[in-house]
Write an enzyme that holds these catalytic residues in place. Structure first.
Site, PDB file in Angstrom:
ATOM      1  N   ASP A 110      86.917  38.252   5.031  1.00 31.40           N
ATOM      2  CA  ASP A 110      87.655  37.437   5.984  1.00 31.40           C
ATOM      3  C   ASP A 110      88.775  38.323   6.546  1.00 31.40           C
ATOM      4  OD1 ASP A 110      88.716  35.128   7.220  1.00 31.40           O
ATOM      5  OD2 ASP A 110      90.174  34.946   5.608  1.00 31.40           O
ATOM      6  N   ASP A 113      90.302  34.321   1.379  1.00 32.84           N
ATOM      7  CA  ASP A 113      91.457  33.695   0.715  1.00 32.84           C
ATOM      8  C   ASP A 113      91.614  32.229   1.087  1.00 32.84           C
ATOM      9  OD1 ASP A 113      94.312  33.864   2.817  1.00 32.84           O
ATOM     10  OD2 ASP A 113      92.244  34.114   3.423  1.00 32.84           O
TER      11      ASP A 113
END
Length: 1024
Positions: A369, A762
């Site tokens: 990400d 996350d």
């Protein structure tokens, strides 16, 4: 009837719903509880689930059948405990390990479900746990608090009647979102009045789409009844964080019907590739077992009840498949997990799934990400470029002194100069800097908000424009960075509402400006504009800022814009071009009339409005370029460099904008300086996708940037071709990806390449991809722990990933490979000896070693030295980090392959037959002496072979070797029924054992020495 019952129990098809405000009891259907659940099992399914997953392994099932066969008298070979004790031990270890993980998971979920919120009731506000929130409850959410369930936004404490949301946990976007309350409820005097009115929300059935919503709000007790349509702007989805004020919402969806939960897949039990390979080897061993048994019976010419003989031989040679293999590997995994947790170089790392540490040693694709994983989501103003001069971080004080000089010189401040001054006079540097800074301070959608800081209360702070109480709010962190920078150089934005703005100058004057028009930023226009009137002079100015691609055609001709934008972009800065245009009163009035007219038109409204605005956007004066950097996490660049050198391809999957993603990819050196970037055009149908894929096919060694929408089209029509091209790219960036799309990409990579994938993220929007990947790593972000809770491994910073893979992943895989092959070798040795023994004694199905000898052999006598292989390492961890190319060797799967397996099988056959024939040759008068000589030689051979296999000695290994030898010698006293103790004390016994052991081990030592000398492995070149 059945359907009714299902629906009653919360099953059945999801339906639209009517939710009465503050009355959860008035419900038209059953809704799920608002609980987060990451567990694989519940109380009732735990034992059956664990046992099923264990007996799914071929050899566990085999041992169960084996142990059961001992209840049949004709098949019994020895004491029952010789089969049931090892199997019970294996299962106990597994059940305990799974139970510990489930309990940990339960505790983490409970922590999330126990967060406390305020609920509005007729008795006032009461505290309620997140898990007890119901559909229809009115919930109060404070600033910086997580939204606990999907809600409709009813009212806010903010004066401007709106609130900002941080949604990066839901969709990965860094921009804050503006949300509007229902107008009817925002107008009520207090929040308590929400319970006095009769009103309800009609909402669509729960679905997966986080960007859209349809519903209506109806108030029945007003005359006439009020109805308002509801859209995505009125929603507060669970998992988002309130960034401004305190809000009240009515709960619409809970539990598994939440948008964020529907966007995540169910956690699956991951089985490591290594375990599957070992399972495959045991099937080969089973084949060998059947063949050996058939050969034995065939050599007896299938005499008598030969089918019983086959079963007896199958039991006799059952050692070929080692039952201790599973236990050793499982305990090895526990050791690796403990080592990872104890590593001081990667503090805070948690192993949540201890079943797959070997996966870390064979990753081919890393999917990461962006927001919060590679970047900190903190913007820093880095560069102001005026064409002839550029100011960096180190020269901002010069900008400050220019601004200061403009406002403190005795001459009239620039605001007083009328439009009469000719622009032909070459302006001084100070006024150029001032114009640029003023434009940046005015052209944005930022609102300064004042909060009480304990000393000054809110109203006082607002009146005094108190610096210490001010915070900026905006939808994009870039905007806030720009306004904070203008404050640092002397022009401070101190107030703003719908129609006016106030700036404070270094001389503490307040500049009042009226906002005449705002043209907001859109993804299509890639620019934003604002028209303001200076109150003191009446001067009207149109300011604009936007991406260089669109602004290049709007500003007056110049020769530096393109080049400097390119230079700044290469440094990974987000570049905005700022321009202005002065308007006379007549020009503005003319524009306004046309603008209002366009906004009233029914047909092609947006096109007409855009045309009117474009009439202003011509020949604008270029003021400056600004460069803002999204701060990378610590050591992202060296970590990505390490991963690339280790042969791992990195893909970045983000929900953020294309420009932002590209900037971060350059800044993090995901795309190296000399690599081209191919930005995949937006495609909507098959034909466009075909053309664009052909254009991309012609590029070589080129990074790919593609948006989620184009990706969907490509995967729909040209899945195979697209994945084939993408897998050849050195790096791939997918932007504006939905959470489910991220998981789809992981799944496709696994199917298409057959390689192992690792996903790092996350946020809540990364959970699906983390659970889908072969190895999920969660980074504990500022924004809660959703990803780190769902992951197999949790780290505190992205940079720890390098060490996790290069050191721990590599060691775990190599150690498990050595351990598994050694355990197989240990069993094959004793099986070979049994085969030789049976064949010499007329193919009798009589065990060579009885009762305790056979159990003691694989436990007390050799377990510790063999298990100490989990502490072995071929190179120091510093060397493994310095030479990531060592990791590349593992991707081919060489430590455990058919070739190495075959080598170990041959070694086992050689050693087993050498020991057995040796013992038979040096046969003394009694059979009992064969057992004594061969068993002692076997134990010594095993201990020497462990010493031969070890590459780096650890003190525990030495202890294990000596301890095992001592145990054997001590236990001889108790083994008088199997071994003649007096014979062992004789000299003849000692020399015979020494000779046999030497013959079985010496040739292997010689071979190992020659191999190290003439064909050393790559790591030994680094250690020598």
């Amino acid at each position: 009837m059945c359907c009714e019952w299902l629906r009653c129990c919360g099953g059945g098809e999801p339906r639209p719903r009517t939710v009465w405000l503050g009355h959860p009891e008035k419900r038209d259907q059953r809704y799920p509880r608002n609980v987060i659940n990451n567990q694989k099992y519940n109380f009732f399914t735990f034992l059956p689930g664990v046992l099923f997953s264990q007996f799914r392994y071929f050899f566990n099932l085999y041992f169960l059948l084996l142990a059961c066969s001992q209840f049949v008298p004709e098949m019994r070979l020895g004491a029952l405990y010789t089969y049931w004790v090892p199997l019970g031990f294996v299962l106990a270890v597994t059940i305990i390990r799974e139970a510990v993980e489930e309990i940990r998971c339960y505790v983490r979920d409970k922590e999330m479900n126990s967060q406390v919120y305020s609920r509005l009731t007729s008795r006032g506000t009461v505290k309620v746990k997140s898990s007890n929130i119901q559909v229809g409850d009115l919930i109060l959410v404070e600033k910086n608090q997580r939204v606990p369930a999907d809600m409709i936004f009813l009212r806010t404490s903010e004066k401007n009647g709106s609130c900002f949301l941080r949604t990066d946990q839901l969709d990965g976007e860094t921009d804050w979102k503006l949300r509007l309350p229902v107008a009817c409820t925002q107008r009520l005097p207090t929040a308590a009045d929400l319970l006095q009115i009769r009103s309800y929300v009609y909402a669509e059935e729960p679905n997966i789409d986080i960007h859209n919503f349809l519903g209506t709000f109806t108030r029945e007790d007003s005359d006439p009844p009020i109805s308002e349509s509801l859209s995505i702007e009125n929603t507060l989805w669970a998992g988002t964080v309130i960034a401004s004020g305190t809000v009240v919402g009515v709960v619409l969806y809970t539990g598994r019907e939440l948008r964020s939960v529907m966007n995540t897949s169910d956690p699956r039990s991951k089985i490591g590739l290594f375990d599957l390979e070992v399972n495959c080897l045991t099937k080969i061993l089973f084949g060998a077992l059947v063949v050996v048994s058939l050969v034995m019976v065939a050599l007896q010419h299938f005499a008598g009840r030969w089918y019983l003989q086959i079963i007896r031989f199958l039991l006799l040679f059952s050692n070929i498949i080692p039952i201790s293999l599973r236990v050793n590997l499982d305990m090895g995994k526990i050791v690796y997990s403990w080592v990872i947790r104890r590593d001081s170089k990667i503090p805070g790392t948690v192993v949540r799934s201890s079943t797959i540490p070997e996966q870390l040693g064979r990753i081919s694709y890393l999917l990461t990400d962006k927001t919060g994983t590679l970047t900190q989501n903190e913007m820093v103003f880095k560069r102001l470029h005026l064409g002839t001069v550029a100011y960096g971080l180190d020269s901002m004080d010069e900008v400050q002194s220019h601004i200061f000089s403009i406002y403190t010189q005795p001459q009239d401040p620039p605001a007083q100069k009328g439009p009469t001054v000719t622009t032909k006079v070459r302006r001084t540097m100070s006024s150029r800097v001032h114009e640029a800074v003023k434009a940046i301070a005015l052209c944005h959608n930022v609102t300064p908000v004042y909060e009480s800081n304990g000393v000054t209360d809110q109203a006082e702070a607002e009146k005094q424009f108190e610096d210490s109480c001010r915070v900026y709010q905006a939808s994009s962190p870039d905007e806030v960075a720009l306004v904070q920078w203008t404050e640092s150089v002397g022009l401070t934005l101190v107030g703003r509402d719908q129609s006016s703005m106030q700036l404070r100058t270094p001389g503490d004057q307040i500049l009042n400006l009226t906002i005449l028009q705002v043209f907001p930023f859109t993804y299509e226009s890639k620019r934003m504009g604002i028209i303001v009137r200076d109150e003191s002079t009446g001067e009207i100015t149109f300011y604009m800022k936007g991406a260089d691609v669109v602004m290049a055609g709007i500003v007056q001709y110049n020769d530096w814009l393109e080049e400097e934008c390119g230079n700044m972009a290469r440094e990974g800065l987000r570049v905005l071009v700022v321009a202005k245009k002065s308007l006379t009163e007549e020009q503005y009035q003319d524009f306004e009339a046309r603008y209002v007219q366009a906004k009233l038109s029914v047909h092609d409204r947006s096109l007409k409005v855009a045309t009117v605005i474009e009439s202003l956007e011509m020949e604008m004066e270029l003021l400056c370029l600004t460069g803002v950097e999204d701060q990378l996490q610590a050591d992202v660049r060296p970590t990505l460099e390490t991963l690339r050198n280790a042969g791992i391809k990195v893909w970045m999957l983000t929900g953020d904008k294309l420009e932002t993603a590209t900037c971060t990819a350059k800044n993090a050196h995901l795309v190296t300086r000399n690599q081209d970037i191919h930005v995949f055009r937006l495609v909507t149908n098959r034909g466009e996708a075909h053309l664009e894929l052909n254009a991309f096919r012609r590029k070589h060694d080129c990074a790919l940037v593609i948006s989620g929408d184009s990706l969907e089209v490509c995967l729909k029509y040209y899945e195979y071709e697209f994945m084939e091209l993408a897998c050849q790219c050195p790096a791939v960036v997918c932007c504006r990806c939905a959470p489910t799309q991220k998981a789809q990409i992981v799944r496709l990579l696994q199917e298409r390449t057959g390689k192992l994938t690792c996903a790092v993220g996350d946020g809540g929007n990364d959970v699906s991809m983390i659970q889908e990947s072969d190895c999920g790593v969660g980074v504990e972000g500022k924004e809660g722990k959703q990803a780190s809770l769902a992951a197999d491994f949790s780290i505190t910073q992205f940079k720890h990933l390098g060490r996790l893979l290069m050191v721990h992943g590599r060691n775990s895989y190599k150690r498990s490979a050595a351990l598994s092959q050694f355990v197989i070798h240990r069993s094959l040795c004793i099986s070979t000896m049994q085969a030789v023994f049976s064949s010499v004694f007329y193919f009798a199905s009589v065990p060579l070693y009885q009762g305790f000898l056979i159990i003691g052999y694989s436990t007390i006598y050799t377990m510790f030295p063999v298990f100490s292989l989990v502490l072995d390492k071929d190179v120091k961890s510093e060397v493994a980090m310095l030479y990531p190319e060592l990791y590349k060797d593992l991707l081919k799967g060489r430590p455990l392959s058919y070739k190495t397996f075959l080598i170990w099988v041959l070694i086992s056959i050689y050693q087993g037959s050498t020991i057995m024939y040796g013992a038979l040759l040096l046969f003394e008068s009694e059979f009992v002496h064969i057992v004594a000589i061969s068993f002692t030689s076997l134990i010594l051979t095993e201990l020497l072979m462990v010493a031969l296999t070890i590459q780096t000695w650890h003190w525990l290994m030495t202890v294990a070797e000596l301890l095992s030898l001592a145990c054997y010698i001590a236990s001889l006293v108790f083994l008088h029924e199997f071994i003649d103790v007096y014979f062992i004390a004789t000299l003849s016994f000692l020399w015979k054992v020494s000779v046999i052991t030497l013959v079985s081990c010496l040739p292997l030592y010689v071979l190992k020495y020659l191999r190290r000398r003439f064909s050393p492995p790559s790591y030994s070149k680094l250690t020598s």
